[in-house]
Design a protein around this motif. Structure first.
Motif, mmCIF file in Angstrom:
data_model
loop_
_atom_site.group_PDB
_atom_site.id
_atom_site.type_symbol
_atom_site.label_atom_id
_atom_site.label_comp_id
_atom_site.label_asym_id
_atom_site.label_seq_id
_atom_site.Cartn_x
_atom_site.Cartn_y
_atom_site.Cartn_z
ATOM 1 N N GLY A 276 0.794 -1.222 0.000
ATOM 2 C CA GLY A 276 0.000 0.000 0.000
ATOM 3 C C GLY A 276 0.826 1.272 0.000
ATOM 4 N N HIS A 277 2.131 1.160 0.277
ATOM 5 C CA HIS A 277 2.995 2.348 0.313
ATOM 6 C C HIS A 277 4.332 2.002 -0.320
ATOM 7 N N VAL A 278 4.942 2.986 -0.991
ATOM 8 C CA VAL A 278 6.222 2.809 -1.662
ATOM 9 C C VAL A 278 7.079 4.041 -1.416
ATOM 10 N N ALA A 279 8.403 3.836 -1.333
ATOM 11 C CA ALA A 279 9.321 4.942 -1.070
ATOM 12 C C ALA A 279 10.702 4.573 -1.601
ATOM 13 N N ILE A 280 11.639 5.501 -1.501
ATOM 14 C CA ILE A 280 13.014 5.277 -1.958
ATOM 15 C C ILE A 280 13.920 5.201 -0.731
ATOM 16 N N TYR A 281 14.636 4.092 -0.610
ATOM 17 C CA TYR A 281 15.511 3.856 0.535
ATOM 18 C C TYR A 281 16.745 4.765 0.448
ATOM 19 N N LEU A 282 17.099 5.366 1.587
ATOM 20 C CA LEU A 282 18.251 6.268 1.642
ATOM 21 C C LEU A 282 19.449 5.666 2.362
ATOM 22 N N GLY A 283 19.271 4.531 3.011
ATOM 23 C CA GLY A 283 20.320 3.944 3.842
ATOM 24 C C GLY A 283 20.089 4.292 5.298
ATOM 25 N N ASN A 284 20.806 3.614 6.169
ATOM 26 C CA ASN A 284 20.709 3.870 7.613
ATOM 27 C C ASN A 284 19.268 3.855 8.120
ATOM 28 N N ASN A 285 18.474 2.917 7.623
ATOM 29 C CA ASN A 285 17.077 2.765 8.046
ATOM 30 C C ASN A 285 16.231 4.007 7.782
ATOM 31 N N GLN A 286 16.557 4.771 6.750
ATOM 32 C CA GLN A 286 15.762 5.943 6.392
ATOM 33 C C GLN A 286 15.321 5.850 4.937
ATOM 34 N N PHE A 287 14.201 6.510 4.652
ATOM 35 C CA PHE A 287 13.721 6.568 3.273
ATOM 36 C C PHE A 287 13.066 7.912 3.028
ATOM 37 N N ILE A 288 12.950 8.251 1.750
ATOM 38 C CA ILE A 288 12.181 9.427 1.355
ATOM 39 C C ILE A 288 10.938 8.919 0.648
ATOM 40 N N GLY A 289 9.818 9.498 1.034
ATOM 41 C CA GLY A 289 8.555 9.116 0.428
ATOM 42 C C GLY A 289 7.508 10.166 0.716
ATOM 43 N N ASP A 290 6.350 9.973 0.134
ATOM 44 C CA ASP A 290 5.230 10.874 0.370
ATOM 45 C C ASP A 290 4.231 10.129 1.236
ATOM 46 N N GLN A 291 4.237 10.445 2.508
ATOM 47 C CA GLN A 291 3.377 9.786 3.481
ATOM 48 C C GLN A 291 2.138 10.641 3.738
ATOM 49 N N SER A 292 1.015 9.988 3.971
ATOM 50 C CA SER A 292 -0.222 10.735 4.217
ATOM 51 C C SER A 292 -0.117 11.597 5.472
ATOM 52 N N SER A 293 0.703 11.200 6.424
ATOM 53 C CA SER A 293 0.817 11.950 7.680
ATOM 54 C C SER A 293 1.771 13.146 7.590
ATOM 55 N N THR A 294 2.668 13.137 6.588
ATOM 56 C CA THR A 294 3.725 14.159 6.555
ATOM 57 C C THR A 294 3.891 14.861 5.225
ATOM 58 N N GLY A 295 3.342 14.333 4.148
ATOM 59 C CA GLY A 295 3.729 14.794 2.824
ATOM 60 C C GLY A 295 5.110 14.230 2.528
ATOM 61 N N VAL A 296 5.804 14.786 1.550
ATOM 62 C CA VAL A 296 7.144 14.280 1.218
ATOM 63 C C VAL A 296 8.062 14.572 2.404
ATOM 64 N N ALA A 297 8.676 13.518 2.899
ATOM 65 C CA ALA A 297 9.537 13.642 4.075
ATOM 66 C C ALA A 297 10.509 12.476 4.126
ATOM 67 N N ILE A 298 11.522 12.649 4.927
ATOM 68 C CA ILE A 298 12.437 11.556 5.241
ATOM 69 C C ILE A 298 11.897 10.899 6.500
#
Length: 161
Positions: free
Chosen positions: A119-141
């Motif tokens: 249901g959700h997709v994002a781009i992995y940045l490393g170190n357990n972080q990703f960038i994506g567009d989340q319903s709770s935050t908009g585009v965020a890390i």
């Protein structure tokens, strides 16, 4: 369900038109990381819109949902993940090269089971972080470190384009 189960273990590559292809990203300096860097311009400047990002006006205004954001970011670095009007998590999950989660690298595309499987997709940045567009935050890390919400819904599907 069977196709989804098989695709989790498939290690070949599939393009938008279903033909075999060679992955163009993965790891530092990859097309995936370049796509993530393009997406940084929208961090903390957008509002999530389900179904957004499927026309030029939405994109100009920074109105995306998760799949249209990933599609837009990859388009900025010359990777076509499908038509603007019809990309979804379901169309993205069958493209690219399947990567074992233990081998994922910055720039890989990752999937989460939220309101549905994938249901959700994002781009992995490393170190357990990703960038994506989340319903709770908009585009965020966001963090998917152990114990976080995103770690509990990460489903292990990793794709490299």
């Amino acid at each position: 369900m069977y196709v989804d189960a098989v695709m989790k273990y498939y290690t070949g590559t599939i393009s938008v038109d279903g033909k075999p292809t060679t992955p163009v990203s993965g790891g530092n300096g990859s097309k995936g990381m370049a796509a993530a860097e393009k997406g940084m311009r929208f961090v903390n400047k957008t509002k999530y819109v389900f179904g957004g990002g499927r026309n030029p006006a939405d994109i100009a205004a920074g109105r995306f949902d998760c799949s249209s954001f990933v599609r837009w970011a990859f388009e900025q670095v010359g990777v076509n993940l499908g038509p603007m009007t019809s990309v979804t998590t379901d169309t993205l999950k069958v493209q690219g090269q399947t990567i074992n989660p233990k081998d994922m690298q910055p720039g890989d595309v990752i999937f989460f089971d939220t309101y549905k499987i994938d249901g959700h997709v994002a781009i992995y940045l490393g170190n357990n972080q990703f960038i994506g567009d989340q319903s709770s935050t908009g585009v965020a890390i966001a963090s998917m470190a152990p114990g976080t919400y995103w770690s509990t819904v990460f489903n292990g599907r990793v794709k490299r384009f």
